[in-house]
Write an enzyme that holds these catalytic residues in place. Structure first.
Site, mmCIF file in Angstrom:
data_model
loop_
_atom_site.group_PDB
_atom_site.id
_atom_site.type_symbol
_atom_site.label_atom_id
_atom_site.label_comp_id
_atom_site.label_asym_id
_atom_site.label_seq_id
_atom_site.Cartn_x
_atom_site.Cartn_y
_atom_site.Cartn_z
ATOM 1 N N PHE A 181 14.751 31.940 16.969
ATOM 2 C CA PHE A 181 15.873 32.333 16.239
ATOM 3 C C PHE A 181 17.168 31.683 16.174
ATOM 4 C CE2 PHE A 181 19.299 35.488 15.406
ATOM 5 C CZ PHE A 181 18.743 36.127 14.221
ATOM 6 N N LEU A 235 0.774 -1.011 0.004
ATOM 7 C CA LEU A 235 0.027 0.153 -0.173
ATOM 8 C C LEU A 235 1.062 1.068 -0.086
ATOM 9 C CD1 LEU A 235 -2.542 -1.400 2.695
ATOM 10 C CD2 LEU A 235 -3.079 -0.882 0.178
ATOM 11 N N CYS A 245 7.582 10.920 -4.961
ATOM 12 C CA CYS A 245 7.868 11.908 -3.684
ATOM 13 C C CYS A 245 9.151 11.514 -3.130
ATOM 14 C CB CYS A 245 6.881 11.908 -2.798
ATOM 15 S SG CYS A 245 5.244 12.011 -3.302
ATOM 16 N N HIS A 295 7.380 0.583 2.154
ATOM 17 C CA HIS A 295 6.269 -0.275 1.790
ATOM 18 C C HIS A 295 5.713 -1.264 2.790
ATOM 19 C CE1 HIS A 295 7.493 1.616 -1.917
ATOM 20 N NE2 HIS A 295 8.136 0.297 -2.633
ATOM 21 N N CYS A 334 3.931 7.391 -4.510
ATOM 22 C CA CYS A 334 5.137 8.182 -3.791
ATOM 23 C C CYS A 334 6.117 7.603 -3.434
ATOM 24 C CB CYS A 334 3.912 9.026 -2.698
ATOM 25 S SG CYS A 334 4.936 10.015 -1.571
HETATM 26 C C1 LIG Z 1 8.595 12.471 -9.547
HETATM 27 C C2 LIG Z 1 7.199 12.952 -8.591
HETATM 28 C C3 LIG Z 1 7.498 13.900 -7.481
HETATM 29 C C4 LIG Z 1 6.549 13.974 -6.749
HETATM 30 N N1 LIG Z 1 6.668 14.401 -5.367
HETATM 31 C C5 LIG Z 1 5.931 15.041 -4.701
HETATM 32 C C6 LIG Z 1 5.970 15.663 -3.233
HETATM 33 O O1 LIG Z 1 7.200 15.884 -3.288
HETATM 34 N N2 LIG Z 1 5.159 15.930 -2.829
HETATM 35 C C7 LIG Z 1 3.625 15.931 -3.030
HETATM 36 O O2 LIG Z 1 2.638 16.052 -2.189
HETATM 37 N N3 LIG Z 1 3.318 15.176 -4.227
HETATM 38 C C8 LIG Z 1 4.400 14.766 -4.896
HETATM 39 N N4 LIG Z 1 3.929 13.934 -6.138
HETATM 40 C C9 LIG Z 1 2.973 13.699 -6.330
HETATM 41 C C10 LIG Z 1 2.340 12.417 -5.597
HETATM 42 O O3 LIG Z 1 2.948 11.449 -5.831
HETATM 43 C C11 LIG Z 1 0.836 11.982 -6.153
HETATM 44 O O4 LIG Z 1 0.096 13.249 -5.977
HETATM 45 C C12 LIG Z 1 0.260 11.157 -5.429
HETATM 46 O O5 LIG Z 1 1.044 9.981 -5.266
HETATM 47 C C13 LIG Z 1 -1.134 10.681 -5.839
HETATM 48 O O6 LIG Z 1 -1.497 9.608 -5.048
HETATM 49 P P1 LIG Z 1 -2.842 8.637 -5.469
HETATM 50 O O7 LIG Z 1 -3.562 7.975 -4.560
HETATM 51 O O8 LIG Z 1 -3.885 9.726 -6.399
HETATM 52 O O9 LIG Z 1 -2.271 7.943 -6.654
HETATM 53 P P2 LIG Z 1 -0.946 6.749 -6.565
HETATM 54 O O10 LIG Z 1 -0.026 7.055 -5.326
HETATM 55 O O11 LIG Z 1 -0.332 6.674 -7.781
HETATM 56 O O12 LIG Z 1 -1.845 5.520 -6.338
HETATM 57 C C14 LIG Z 1 -2.308 4.715 -7.116
HETATM 58 C C15 LIG Z 1 -2.400 3.117 -6.994
HETATM 59 O O13 LIG Z 1 -3.185 2.640 -7.812
HETATM 60 C C16 LIG Z 1 -2.558 1.354 -8.019
HETATM 61 N N5 LIG Z 1 -3.571 0.653 -9.225
HETATM 62 C C17 LIG Z 1 -3.415 1.182 -10.358
HETATM 63 N N6 LIG Z 1 -4.215 0.596 -11.190
HETATM 64 C C18 LIG Z 1 -4.788 -0.479 -10.386
HETATM 65 C C19 LIG Z 1 -5.842 -1.396 -10.653
HETATM 66 N N7 LIG Z 1 -6.231 -1.660 -11.841
HETATM 67 N N8 LIG Z 1 -6.129 -2.296 -9.560
HETATM 68 C C20 LIG Z 1 -5.339 -2.021 -8.543
HETATM 69 N N9 LIG Z 1 -4.641 -1.044 -8.202
HETATM 70 C C21 LIG Z 1 -4.250 -0.255 -9.117
HETATM 71 C C22 LIG Z 1 -1.206 1.651 -8.287
HETATM 72 O O14 LIG Z 1 -0.519 0.424 -7.832
HETATM 73 C C23 LIG Z 1 -1.095 2.769 -7.113
HETATM 74 O O15 LIG Z 1 -0.839 2.109 -5.869
HETATM 75 C C24 LIG Z 1 5.427 13.769 -7.044
HETATM 76 C C25 LIG Z 1 4.935 13.092 -8.300
HETATM 77 C C26 LIG Z 1 5.958 12.950 -8.969
HETATM 78 C C27 LIG Z 1 5.678 12.153 -10.483
#
Ligand SMILES: Cc1cc2nc3c(=O)[nH]c(=O)nc-3n(C[C@H](O)[C@H](O)[C@H](O)COP(=O)(O)OP(=O)(O)OC[C@H]3O[C@@H](n4cnc5c(N)ncnc54)[C@H](O)[C@@H]3O)c2cc1C
Ligand SMILES: NC(=O)c1ccc[n+]([C@@H]2O[C@H](COP(=O)([O-])OP(=O)(O)OC[C@H]3O[C@@H](n4cnc5c(N)ncnc54)[C@H](OP(=O)(O)O)[C@@H]3O)[C@@H](O)[C@H]2O)c1
Length: 525
Positions: free
Chosen positions: A503, A78, A87, A137, A82
């Site tokens: 400070f 889970l 992140c 993880h 990120c």
């Molecule tokens: C390089 C990078 C750096 C970032 N840094 C930051 C940061 O520093 N701070 C910040 O606030 N945000 C940051 N972000 C943004 C942040 O990572 C995302 O906004 C966040 O992870 C979104 O969460 P989510 O739950 O929407 O999607 P996700 O965390 O992507 O979760 C989606 C989940 O769905 C699962 N999934 C997909 N399809 C299926 C399916 N059919 N069946 C079952 N499971 C499935 C995937 O395995 C995954 O676990 C960054 C993004 C990037 C690309």
């Protein structure tokens, strides 16, 4: 009933989970990992499709409200993108960039050895991350099961059948509602050669990089481009960013103050990066392997920018296609699922959260979307408005901002007061200000590298309406400032002056406001 590795009765510890996840990621465990209470005959209040930031926090909140959820993720853990690819590596790389920057500027002085480019390896950092990410993880699997009481099925995708039914490894589960949170994926630009080996994005960088890059071209001017580009450059890989818009002026970033932007972009150039604004990538060239990017520059000329490493920084698109197909949910022009402030989609009893509903693609939004959907499923008509929020990114600095820019404030209010460091008219190399926590070594060696701070005040109400910071260590302050600024009465310069600074603090807004708060008519500082 689906066959799988049933962990419901076992209480795996963090180390046990690490082994399970590692084996699953290597393909040695291909069956679903099942943590479902088969004795519980209650209907699921919600099935979360995707257990990333939104899905996990929504699940935890729904449980806390007394509901029953099932969360399904295709990955063996889970937490989602990120900690796996986004992140967390971004912060690891940005911290490395900061250390490397200091090491370069202070090379051969104090206790700093002569800087050796060859010892700073992008590949080594990608491998370091890959080897260590499992700890986050495993903790999330452990915490979700042992402390938060969640039910979940991992290591297998979910398929949505209808508004109440999800299929997982051949078994169908019914829920009162479905909450979609499958995130977003890189928007790959449609240019010839983009599929060549040597072209990476933030995912393949951590999953597949197997050589040391020597020269990089980044396509796109996103946050990711600035953050990863600053790291590549600091590690000794000369980096060029090819960006259509001026950096930090892309549509997904709001409230970026021009003085802050200039300080950041000038700082990147000072460190040797090449930034081509108003430029379009035409083609990745190479004979079996990327060797450069043919680019139309702002003046219309076409040039080939040499590179053995091309990095895609063109943003992300929602993974919405399966749900449009299965449920006919409405999407916008970018393919993001359309929701209302309760996270309800156009399909009855189906919610969508996080990156799947489009920008801002940030953790706070994903997590709070999950929480919002959970509250509504549990009968609380709760709305989440994320139109205003604090924001940040990294170059070799930490850059944070909240509220209005100076220009926006001048448009909205008659009389605007600005308190800033260095003060207007004082050149950055004239005096080492702001002399602040996190930049002391720069202050005493390179005054022009000490950062930038600006506080914007509406003179009539004395309310602070914006704050902007380039430096280190101010992110915490800004998330609390955001809350104070958005309170109905806001935050006045006088209230700021009443606060107790620790400070020497990373940002100087409290003491600077105190220097002016005694005046009945405010003036700039
Ligand atoms: C390089 C990078 C750096 C970032 N840094 C930051 C940061 O520093 N701070 C910040 O606030 N945000 C940051 N972000 C943004 C942040 O990572 C995302 O906004 C966040 O992870 C979104 O969460 P989510 O739950 O929407 O999607 P996700 O965390 O992507 O979760 C989606 C989940 O769905 C699962 N999934 C997909 N399809 C299926 C399916 N059919 N069946 C079952 N499971 C499935 C995937 O395995 C995954 O676990 C960054 C993004 C990037 C690309
Ligand atoms: N908090 C963090 O530190 C962090 C870090 C990374 C990502 N994120 C979030 O993740 C989301 C995605 O961010 P992002 O930074 O990857 O992307 P982004 O902000 O969406 O920016 C996309 C960039 O790519 C350019 N672009 C898009 N298509 C292009 C094409 N075909 N050719 C050339 N250039 C193209 C855009 O140019 P134009 O401006 O000209 O359109 C823009 O510069 C955002 O919501 C962001 O906030 C957050």
């Amino acid at each position: 009933m689906l066959a799988g590795m049933d962990v419901f009765e076992s209480s795996l510890g963090n180390r046990d989970w690490q082994v399970v996840i590692e084996r699953a990621l290597r393909g040695e465990i291909s069956e679903p990992i099942v943590n479902v209470d088969r004795q519980d005959t209650r209907e699921f209040d919600a099935i979360f499709v995707g257990g990333g930031a939104g899905g996990r926090f929504g699940s935890a909140f729904l449980r806390a409200r007394g509901g029953r959820q099932l969360t399904v993720d295709r990955w063996p853990f889970l937490g989602g993108t990120c900690p796996h690819q986004a992140c967390v590596p971004h912060h690891l790389f940005s911290e490395a960039a900061r250390e490397l920057d200091l090491g370069r500027w202070l090379s051969g002085t104090l206790w700093f050895p002569d800087f050796d480019d060859k010892r700073a390896s992008i590949l080594q950092m990608a491998e370091l991350f890959r080897a260590g990410r499992n700890t986050a993880h495993s903790f999330m699997n452990w915490q979700s099961k042992q402390q938060l009481g969640m039910e979940y099925i991992l290591n297998t995708p979910a398929t949505v059948i209808d508004e109440h039914t999800v299929e997982v490894a051949g078994e169908r589960f019914r829920g009162r509602s479905i909450i979609l949170g499958t995130g977003a994926s890189t928007e790959v630009p449609h240019i010839p050669g983009i599929e060549l080996p040597g072209v990476y994005d933030f995912v393949s960088l951590v999953e597949e990089l197997d050589y040391e890059p020597n020269r990089c071209v980044i396509i796109g001017g996103s946050k990711v481009a600035i953050e990863y580009g600053s790291f590549f450059q600091a590690a000794g890989c000369p980096t060029t960013i090819v960006s259509r818009s001026p950096l930090m002026r892309t549509a997904s970033l709001h409230h970026v103050d021009e003085d802050l932007r200039r300080y950041v972009v000038d700082g990147m150039c000072r460190r040797g990066m090449t930034i081509c604004e108003g430029a379009s990538p035409l083609e990745v060239i190479g004979n079996g392997r990327a060797a450069g990017v043919r680019t139309r520059l702002a003046d219309g000329t076409v040039e080939t920018l040499a590179a053995d490493f091309v990095f895609i920084g063109t943003g992300e698109r929602a993974n919405s296609a399966p749900f449009v197909q299965a449920l006919g949910v409405d999407v916008d022009g970018q393919g993001s699922i359309v929701v209302d402030r309760r996270m309800r989609t156009s399909a009855p009893s189906v919610y969508a959260i996080g990156d799947l509903i489009g920008p801002p693609m940030e953790m706070f939004k994903a997590r709070k979307c999950g929480m919002t959907a959970a509250r509504n499923v549990m009968g609380e008509p709760y709305e989440f408005d994320f139109s205003e929020y604090p924001d940040f990114l990294h170059s070799t600095y930490e850059i944070t901002w909240v509220g209005l820019t100076e220009a926006e404030a001048r448009e909205r209010f008659g009389d605007v007061i600005v308190i800033q460091m260095p003060p207007a008219g004082v050149e950055p190399d004239e005096i080492p200000l702001p002399c602040a926590e996190g930049s002391m070594l720069y202050a005493f060696t390179r005054p022009e590298l000490t950062g930038f701070q600006k506080c914007v005040i509406d003179a009539a109400t004395r309310r602070v309406v914006g704050a902007h910071h380039v430096g280190f260590g101010a992110k915490d302050a800004f998330q609390y400032l955001d809350y104070l600024l958005r309170r109905p009465g806001g935050l006045t310069v006088d209230e700021m002056a009443e606060m107790n600074e620790l400070f020497l603090n990373p940002e100087h807004f409290i003491q600077l406001c105190r220097l002016r708060a005694g005046r009945s008519e405010l003036v700039d500082l």
